[in-house]
Design a protein around this motif. Structure first.
Motif, PDB file in Angstrom:
ATOM      1  N   MET A 121       0.253 -35.110 -10.214  1.00 18.80           N
ATOM      2  CA  MET A 121       0.770 -33.997 -11.016  1.00 18.80           C
ATOM      3  C   MET A 121       1.566 -34.550 -12.200  1.00 18.80           C
ATOM      4  SD  MET A 121       0.870 -30.719 -11.305  1.00 18.80           S
ATOM      5  CE  MET A 121       0.235 -30.342  -9.663  1.00 18.80           C
ATOM      6  N   ASN A 122       1.185 -34.166 -13.411  1.00 24.49           N
ATOM      7  CA  ASN A 122       1.829 -34.664 -14.613  1.00 24.49           C
ATOM      8  C   ASN A 122       3.026 -33.775 -14.970  1.00 24.49           C
ATOM      9  OD1 ASN A 122       2.585 -35.665 -17.095  1.00 24.49           O
ATOM     10  ND2 ASN A 122       0.489 -35.934 -17.822  1.00 24.49           N
ATOM     11  N   TYR A 123       4.170 -34.077 -14.370  1.00 17.59           N
ATOM     12  CA  TYR A 123       5.354 -33.260 -14.607  1.00 17.59           C
ATOM     13  C   TYR A 123       5.936 -33.498 -15.996  1.00 17.59           C
ATOM     14  CZ  TYR A 123       5.294 -31.971  -9.682  1.00 17.59           C
ATOM     15  OH  TYR A 123       4.935 -31.463  -8.459  1.00 17.59           O
ATOM     16  N   GLN A 124       5.706 -34.675 -16.563  1.00 20.50           N
ATOM     17  CA  GLN A 124       6.185 -34.947 -17.917  1.00 20.50           C
ATOM     18  C   GLN A 124       5.542 -34.002 -18.924  1.00 20.50           C
ATOM     19  OE1 GLN A 124       8.457 -37.195 -18.850  1.00 20.50           O
ATOM     20  NE2 GLN A 124       8.725 -38.469 -17.041  1.00 20.50           N
ATOM     21  N   LYS A 125       4.248 -33.785 -18.745  1.00 18.76           N
ATOM     22  CA  LYS A 125       3.523 -32.875 -19.647  1.00 18.76           C
ATOM     23  C   LYS A 125       4.005 -31.439 -19.458  1.00 18.76           C
ATOM     24  CE  LYS A 125      -1.178 -31.572 -21.037  1.00 18.76           C
ATOM     25  NZ  LYS A 125      -2.634 -31.775 -20.780  1.00 18.76           N
ATOM     26  N   LYS A 126       4.229 -31.053 -18.191  1.00 18.07           N
ATOM     27  CA  LYS A 126       4.748 -29.701 -17.925  1.00 18.07           C
ATOM     28  C   LYS A 126       6.121 -29.517 -18.564  1.00 18.07           C
ATOM     29  CE  LYS A 126       2.440 -28.387 -13.638  1.00 18.07           C
ATOM     30  NZ  LYS A 126       2.644 -27.775 -12.311  1.00 18.07           N
ATOM     31  N   LEU A 127       6.932 -30.556 -18.462  1.00 24.09           N
ATOM     32  CA  LEU A 127       8.276 -30.483 -19.036  1.00 24.09           C
ATOM     33  C   LEU A 127       8.199 -30.312 -20.550  1.00 24.09           C
ATOM     34  CD1 LEU A 127      11.373 -30.779 -18.587  1.00 24.09           C
ATOM     35  CD2 LEU A 127      11.066 -33.226 -19.069  1.00 24.09           C
ATOM     36  N   PHE A 128       7.297 -31.038 -21.189  1.00 29.09           N
ATOM     37  CA  PHE A 128       7.130 -30.917 -22.638  1.00 29.09           C
ATOM     38  C   PHE A 128       6.822 -29.477 -23.032  1.00 29.09           C
ATOM     39  CE2 PHE A 128       4.134 -30.572 -26.178  1.00 29.09           C
ATOM     40  CZ  PHE A 128       4.889 -31.116 -27.210  1.00 29.09           C
ATOM     41  N   TRP A 129       5.897 -28.847 -22.329  1.00 29.61           N
ATOM     42  CA  TRP A 129       5.518 -27.479 -22.661  1.00 29.61           C
ATOM     43  C   TRP A 129       6.626 -26.483 -22.323  1.00 29.61           C
ATOM     44  CZ3 TRP A 129       2.202 -26.502 -26.129  1.00 29.61           C
ATOM     45  CH2 TRP A 129       1.101 -27.345 -26.330  1.00 29.61           C
ATOM     46  N   LEU A 130       7.369 -26.750 -21.257  1.00 27.73           N
ATOM     47  CA  LEU A 130       8.501 -25.894 -20.927  1.00 27.73           C
ATOM     48  C   LEU A 130       9.529 -25.926 -22.053  1.00 27.73           C
ATOM     49  CD1 LEU A 130      10.254 -24.191 -18.974  1.00 27.73           C
ATOM     50  CD2 LEU A 130      11.114 -26.359 -18.031  1.00 27.73           C
ATOM     51  N   ILE A 131       9.855 -27.117 -22.511  1.00 28.10           N
ATOM     52  CA  ILE A 131      10.840 -27.249 -23.589  1.00 28.10           C
ATOM     53  C   ILE A 131      10.313 -26.630 -24.883  1.00 28.10           C
ATOM     54  CG2 ILE A 131      12.047 -28.915 -25.064  1.00 28.10           C
ATOM     55  CD1 ILE A 131      12.247 -30.747 -22.610  1.00 28.10           C
ATOM     56  N   ALA A 132       9.062 -26.874 -25.195  1.00 29.28           N
ATOM     57  CA  ALA A 132       8.478 -26.359 -26.444  1.00 29.28           C
ATOM     58  C   ALA A 132       8.453 -24.833 -26.459  1.00 29.28           C
ATOM     59  CB  ALA A 132       7.069 -26.913 -26.628  1.00 29.28           C
ATOM     60  N   ILE A 133       7.964 -24.225 -25.372  1.00 28.02           N
ATOM     61  CA  ILE A 133       7.830 -22.763 -25.325  1.00 28.02           C
ATOM     62  C   ILE A 133       9.197 -22.088 -25.274  1.00 28.02           C
ATOM     63  CG2 ILE A 133       6.977 -20.834 -23.930  1.00 28.02           C
ATOM     64  CD1 ILE A 133       4.634 -22.683 -23.099  1.00 28.02           C
ATOM     65  N   SER A 134      10.102 -22.622 -24.441  1.00 34.29           N
ATOM     66  CA  SER A 134      11.425 -22.001 -24.334  1.00 34.29           C
ATOM     67  C   SER A 134      12.216 -22.171 -25.635  1.00 34.29           C
ATOM     68  CB  SER A 134      12.203 -22.588 -23.149  1.00 34.29           C
ATOM     69  OG  SER A 134      12.382 -23.988 -23.290  1.00 34.29           O
ATOM     70  N   THR A 135      12.033 -23.300 -26.315  1.00 36.23           N
ATOM     71  CA  THR A 135      12.715 -23.497 -27.599  1.00 36.23           C
ATOM     72  C   THR A 135      12.208 -22.514 -28.640  1.00 36.23           C
ATOM     73  OG1 THR A 135      13.100 -25.850 -27.153  1.00 36.23           O
ATOM     74  CG2 THR A 135      13.173 -25.149 -29.463  1.00 36.23           C
ATOM     75  N   LEU A 136      10.909 -22.292 -28.666  1.00 32.43           N
ATOM     76  CA  LEU A 136      10.339 -21.310 -29.593  1.00 32.43           C
ATOM     77  C   LEU A 136      10.912 -19.924 -29.318  1.00 32.43           C
ATOM     78  CD1 LEU A 136       8.349 -20.513 -31.813  1.00 32.43           C
ATOM     79  CD2 LEU A 136       6.578 -20.288 -30.047  1.00 32.43           C
ATOM     80  N   ALA A 137      10.998 -19.558 -28.040  1.00 38.16           N
ATOM     81  CA  ALA A 137      11.563 -18.255 -27.677  1.00 38.16           C
ATOM     82  C   ALA A 137      13.013 -18.140 -28.135  1.00 38.16           C
ATOM     83  CB  ALA A 137      11.468 -18.050 -26.167  1.00 38.16           C
ATOM     84  N   ARG A 138      13.778 -19.201 -27.971  1.00 42.86           N
ATOM     85  CA  ARG A 138      15.185 -19.173 -28.399  1.00 42.86           C
ATOM     86  C   ARG A 138      15.296 -19.071 -29.917  1.00 42.86           C
ATOM     87  NH1 ARG A 138      15.294 -23.517 -24.559  1.00 42.86           N
ATOM     88  NH2 ARG A 138      15.856 -22.641 -22.531  1.00 42.86           N
ATOM     89  N   LEU A 139      14.420 -19.736 -30.638  1.00 46.07           N
ATOM     90  CA  LEU A 139      14.431 -19.641 -32.102  1.00 46.07           C
ATOM     91  C   LEU A 139      14.186 -18.199 -32.547  1.00 46.07           C
ATOM     92  CD1 LEU A 139      12.415 -22.865 -32.990  1.00 46.07           C
ATOM     93  CD2 LEU A 139      14.823 -22.456 -33.525  1.00 46.07           C
ATOM     94  N   ILE A 140      13.283 -17.521 -31.859  1.00 48.71           N
ATOM     95  CA  ILE A 140      12.971 -16.126 -32.202  1.00 48.71           C
ATOM     96  C   ILE A 140      14.180 -15.233 -31.925  1.00 48.71           C
ATOM     97  CG2 ILE A 140      11.539 -14.135 -31.585  1.00 48.71           C
ATOM     98  CD1 ILE A 140       9.261 -16.156 -31.015  1.00 48.71           C
ATOM     99  N   ILE A 141      14.800 -15.405 -30.748  1.00 48.90           N
ATOM    100  CA  ILE A 141      15.970 -14.592 -30.401  1.00 48.90           C
ATOM    101  C   ILE A 141      17.117 -14.870 -31.376  1.00 48.90           C
ATOM    102  CG2 ILE A 141      17.730 -14.139 -28.637  1.00 48.90           C
ATOM    103  CD1 ILE A 141      15.622 -14.889 -26.522  1.00 48.90           C
ATOM    104  N   ALA A 142      17.341 -16.144 -31.679  1.00 51.17           N
ATOM    105  CA  ALA A 142      18.438 -16.523 -32.574  1.00 51.17           C
ATOM    106  C   ALA A 142      18.272 -15.923 -33.961  1.00 51.17           C
ATOM    107  CB  ALA A 142      18.530 -18.042 -32.665  1.00 51.17           C
ATOM    108  N   SER A 143      17.032 -15.727 -34.378  1.00 51.92           N
ATOM    109  CA  SER A 143      16.752 -15.163 -35.699  1.00 51.92           C
ATOM    110  C   SER A 143      16.781 -13.644 -35.693  1.00 51.92           C
ATOM    111  CB  SER A 143      15.378 -15.633 -36.188  1.00 51.92           C
ATOM    112  OG  SER A 143      15.312 -17.041 -36.241  1.00 51.92           O
ATOM    113  N   SER A 144      16.828 -13.061 -34.495  1.00 48.03           N
ATOM    114  CA  SER A 144      16.715 -11.599 -34.360  1.00 48.03           C
ATOM    115  C   SER A 144      18.052 -10.898 -34.247  1.00 48.03           C
ATOM    116  CB  SER A 144      15.863 -11.255 -33.125  1.00 48.03           C
ATOM    117  OG  SER A 144      14.595 -11.861 -33.192  1.00 48.03           O
TER     118      SER A 144
END
Length: 515
Positions: free
Chosen positions: A1-24
């Motif tokens: 199981m490639n947890y490093q890859k999962k972690l990358f996508w978790l950080i990327a997606i959650s960061t994008l969501a936070r950027l949207i909320i922060a701008s709203s």
């Protein structure tokens, strides 16, 4: 199981969501206050160490003043912390534990939204808090004669010092390791590098101490008054209120998982090295226990125990990772529920703040429309700033008011909002009337602003949700004449949520303290 890859996508997606909320959302009263601190960098401030101001200065460069750039440090910090807690879980047990801990961190209301979207002193603090705990786990795993042992202690001294420079809660890192060594491994007290590390920490935090010596220890007087038990009575209702707020802030599912994880490891069900569990408990539980005790007598804020709960996410992560049915890589149902809850709260808060019709306040009309409606802290200021800008430019053009006339403030709420959304765009300065307990750092800011002289003119701006007759009289009585320049309502979804009152003040005659 490639947890490093999962972690990358978790950080990327959650960061994008936070950027949207922060701008709203517009900035909250504490966020604009920390922004105001960042415009004049110091080694310490009235109510907090300097790290949050330094971080805001780094992301805005004192040039790009938008909600997103003010909050960018919090968003970046959250991304780093998600990686750090993954590394901590991996070090203590395995990558699956790190992955579950990262999911818990990224879905907690406190870590993901309260300090992951909104900029607070906790935002930079969490980087150093998690890094400090990570170093402590490595230290207790390592024999004192290992060649890297001195380096780890020196790094811990630096990290814990920076943690305290973010927020004084960082002292619990030293409390945690000292208590652990006192109970389980006293021989390490004989090692010189423990004291070298402590010395490094003291050197790093010395600016806070020096600043407070120069300012009569005002920071510690202020905070000690908030937690002093002198004359405080037992308040069961306050304790219950704080408990419910902490559960909401952490996330009810996260809260349950933490304490079930503590019970599970105490019962001896974990195969993880006991030293690793013990250092987590010694760093996390004291902060929680002390704040629970204080909440019986004093009002405490729900985010105060947040760092402690965050490192304790490792315990339920170990428990979940140990279950055979989770080894195949499927996400546990309870984590799905925790993530779903966090998404629901985030979306509903944005909708509530931006689109709730009118106000949640019981005050629907009169001078105090919107009073005690916390959602109005982050709504309506941009529109009000535009209207004020038009008034100010018209007054200057018609020579009704002089260019650069200051705006009088009486309390840090809403002073910082006025500073960010009104005074900054027009090039005006704010000037504080009142005492330091009302104005906080704005009281000290008067020292490097152009003082009001006899006969000067000024503006006074007050939103109805923070209107005070006493404060208004204090300002108006300090000038020879005044007139109401503008009153305008602020609408939310077609209904009035608050009003703004803007006064022109003529002929300053000296500050008149109300009887």
């Amino acid at each position: 199981m490639n947890y490093q890859k999962k972690l990358f996508w978790l950080i990327a997606i959650s960061t994008l969501a936070r950027l949207i909320i922060a701008s709203s959302l517009e900035l909250s009263n504490v966020e604009v206050y920390y922004w105001a601190l960042s415009t004049k960098l110091q080694w310490n401030y009235f109510d907090h160490p300097p790290m949050v101001a330094w971080l805001i200065r780094l992301t805005t460069m004192n040039l790009v003043h938008t909600e997103l750039f003010v909050r960018l440090g919090a968003i970046m910090s959250c991304a780093v912390c998600t990686w750090l807690i993954f590394k901590l879980g991996t070090l203590i047990n395995d990558e699956r534990t790190g992955w579950f801990a990262a999911l818990l961190y990224a879905s907690s209301i406190y870590s993901s939204i309260e300090i992951g979207v909104f900029i607070l002193p906790d935002s930079p603090q969490m980087i150093f808090w998690l890094s400090g705990v990570l170093l402590l786990v490595k230290i207790i795993q390592m024999p004192p004669d290992h060649p890297k042992y001195p380096l780890l202690w020196c790094l811990f001294g630096i990290i814990s010092g920076l943690c305290i420079m973010s927020k004084v809660h960082g002292v619990f890192l030293w409390f945690g390791i000292s208590s652990y060594l006192l109970v389980f491994d006293r021989s390490r007290f004989k090692n010189l590098y423990f004291y070298l590390s402590l010395g490094i920490t003291l050197i790093i935090i010395s600016p806070i101490i020096i600043w407070n010596i120069q300012h009569d220890f005002i920071t510690y007087k202020f905070h000690s008054s908030r937690i002093s038990l002198a004359g405080a009575g037992w308040h069961a209702g306050m304790f219950l209120k704080t408990l419910l707020e902490v559960i909401f802030s952490t996330g009810p599912i996260h809260y349950f998982l933490v304490f079930s994880g503590i019970y599970w490891v105490i019962k001896g069900n974990s195969t993880v090295d006991k030293k690793n569990i013990q250092i987590l408990l010694f760093c996390g539980l004291p902060l929680i226990v002390i704040l629970v005790f204080l909440s019986l007598f004093r009002e405490t804020l729900p985010h105060w125990p947040g760092p402690a709960f965050s490192i304790l996410f490792i315990l339920p992560a170990i428990k979940l990772a140990s279950r055979e049915k989770n080894i195949a890589g499927k996400l546990p149902t309870i984590l799905k529920l925790a993530i779903g809850y966090s998404i629901f709260i985030a979306v509903s808060q944005v909708m509530l703040i931006n689109y709730f019709p009118g106000t949640l306040s019981a005050e629907k009309q009169g001078m105090k429309v919107g009073a005690e409606d916390l959602t109005l802290d982050m709504y309506g200021w941009k529109a009000a700033g535009i209207k004020y800008d038009s008034l100010y430019k018209s007054d200057v053009a018609k020579k009704i008011m002089p260019a650069g006339a200051p705006i009088i403030i009486t309390n840090w709420i809403p002073a910082a909002h006025i500073d960010f959304y009104m005074a900054r765009p027009t090039g005006q300065q704010t000037y504080g009337f009142g005492n330091i307990l009302d104005l906080h750092q704005y009281y000290l800011m008067n020292n490097y602003k152009k003082p009001l002289k006899y006969g000067d003119d000024a503006y006074y701006i007050c939103p109805s949700n923070s209107f005070s007759y006493k404060a208004s009289d204090k300002v108006l009585n300090s000038f020879k004449t005044y007139d109401m320049a503008l009153i305008f309502p602020e609408y939310r979804s077609g209904m009035v949520c608050k009003e703004y009152y803007i006064f022109r003040l003529k002929g300053y005659k000296g500050y008149q303290s109300p009887k």
